[in-house]
Design a protein around this motif. Structure first.
Motif, short mmCIF file in Angstrom:
data_model
loop_
_atom_site.label_atom_id
_atom_site.label_comp_id
_atom_site.label_asym_id
_atom_site.label_seq_id
_atom_site.Cartn_x
_atom_site.Cartn_y
_atom_site.Cartn_z
N VAL A 84 0.83 -1.20 0.00
CA VAL A 84 0.00 0.00 0.00
C VAL A 84 0.87 1.25 0.00
O VAL A 84 0.62 2.21 -0.74
N ILE A 85 1.92 1.25 0.83
CA ILE A 85 2.80 2.42 0.92
C ILE A 85 3.54 2.64 -0.40
O ILE A 85 3.70 3.78 -0.86
N VAL A 86 3.99 1.56 -1.03
CA VAL A 86 4.69 1.69 -2.31
C VAL A 86 3.77 2.27 -3.37
O VAL A 86 4.14 3.19 -4.12
N ILE A 87 2.55 1.77 -3.45
CA ILE A 87 1.59 2.26 -4.44
C ILE A 87 1.25 3.72 -4.19
O ILE A 87 1.22 4.54 -5.12
N MET A 88 1.01 4.08 -2.93
CA MET A 88 0.66 5.47 -2.63
C MET A 88 1.83 6.40 -2.89
O MET A 88 1.65 7.54 -3.33
N SER A 89 3.04 5.92 -2.66
CA SER A 89 4.22 6.73 -2.96
C SER A 89 4.35 6.96 -4.46
O SER A 89 4.66 8.08 -4.91
N ALA A 90 4.13 5.91 -5.24
CA ALA A 90 4.20 6.05 -6.70
C ALA A 90 3.09 6.95 -7.22
O ALA A 90 3.30 7.75 -8.15
N THR A 91 1.91 6.86 -6.63
CA THR A 91 0.80 7.73 -7.03
C THR A 91 1.13 9.19 -6.75
O THR A 91 0.92 10.07 -7.59
N GLY A 115 0.76 2.13 -9.09
CA GLY A 115 0.53 3.47 -8.54
C GLY A 115 0.79 4.56 -9.56
O GLY A 115 0.00 5.52 -9.67
N TYR A 116 1.86 4.42 -10.33
CA TYR A 116 2.24 5.48 -11.26
C TYR A 116 1.26 5.59 -12.42
O TYR A 116 0.74 6.67 -12.71
N PHE A 117 1.00 4.46 -13.08
CA PHE A 117 0.13 4.52 -14.25
C PHE A 117 -1.34 4.70 -13.86
O PHE A 117 -2.12 5.27 -14.62
N SER A 132 -5.65 0.66 -8.08
CA SER A 132 -4.31 0.09 -8.01
C SER A 132 -4.21 -0.95 -6.90
O SER A 132 -3.60 -2.02 -7.07
N LEU A 133 -4.80 -0.65 -5.75
CA LEU A 133 -4.77 -1.60 -4.64
C LEU A 133 -5.56 -2.86 -4.96
O LEU A 133 -5.14 -3.98 -4.60
N LEU A 134 -6.68 -2.71 -5.66
CA LEU A 134 -7.44 -3.89 -6.07
C LEU A 134 -6.62 -4.78 -6.99
O LEU A 134 -6.65 -6.01 -6.88
N ALA A 135 -5.87 -4.15 -7.90
CA ALA A 135 -5.02 -4.93 -8.80
C ALA A 135 -3.91 -5.64 -8.02
O ALA A 135 -3.56 -6.78 -8.33
#
Length: 208
Positions: free
Chosen positions: A35-42, A166-168, A183-186
């Motif tokens: 979750v933290i990685v995705i939110m950071s990329a977002t 997160g980025y895309f 993104s989290l669902l994926a």
């Protein structure tokens, strides 16, 4: 949390937060490192959207974020591997009482002995799969040169997938809670699929 992570995106502290969360979730699998990685990329994607003709400043941040997460993943695996290697009889008894650890240890040993460790990569996406595989490999006293390359590949694959989500997601849907949720669902879908593959029983062959 998105606002907090977004505030840290322009600071080197974001890498420390990501690294520590990824490093320690091998011991505490409930830590939301993905979750933290995705939110950071977002947040990095949102910060990198500048005026037309400018190079997004988030591009090197995204690369560093991927490298940071992948490196921390491998380091965490190695720490768990070495601790399990030197765990002694108490850890051996704990693993013997756990059906999941025993099964993973057997399957991993067979896979590594045959020169393949795809199970290590798949398990990295499964909830607690990384912990089970790293501890199982160490407790089984597998050779480090057998385990390390697959751990590195697993870390790069997981980090690249999480950062890309997160980025895309932010690029396509904007830096919103909707993009983060999709993104989290994926990520969770990949985890569910990996858990199914890891737990799937090996096919039995009958003599004909």
């Amino acid at each position: 949390m998105l606002e907090i992570v977004g505030a840290l995106t322009g600071s080197p502290w974001i890498y420390a937060v990501v690294a520590l969360s990824v490093l320690f979730d091998v011991f505490v699998p409930v830590l939301p490192s993905g979750v933290i990685v995705i939110m950071s990329a977002t947040a990095a994607a949102a910060a990198g959207t500048g005026a037309a003709g400018q190079v997004p400043h988030a591009v090197p941040d995204i690369m560093m974020l991927t490298l940071c997460a992948a490196t921390a993943s491998v380091l965490g695996d190695m720490v768990a591997f070495r601790l399990a290697w030197r765990g002694g009889e108490r850890l051996d008894r704990a693993i013997a009482r756990s059906r999941r650890l025993t099964t993973a240890q057997e399957r991993l040993g067979t896979a590594l002995a045959r020169g393949g460790g795809v199970l290590v990569v798949i398990a990295r996406f499964a909830p607690a799969g990384r912990s089970i595989v790293s501890l199982g490999a160490g407790a089984a006293h597998r050779k480090l040169r057998e385990f390390l390359p697959w751990s590195a590949l697993a870390g790069v694959a997981w980090a690249g997938y999480s950062v890309a989500l997160g980025y895309f997601g932010a690029q396509w849907l904007g830096a919103t809670w909707l993009a983060t949720g999709v993104s989290l669902l994926a990520l969770f879908a990949a985890g569910a699929g990996a858990a199914f593959l890891v737990r799937r029983p090996k096919p039995t062959t009958t003599a004909g």
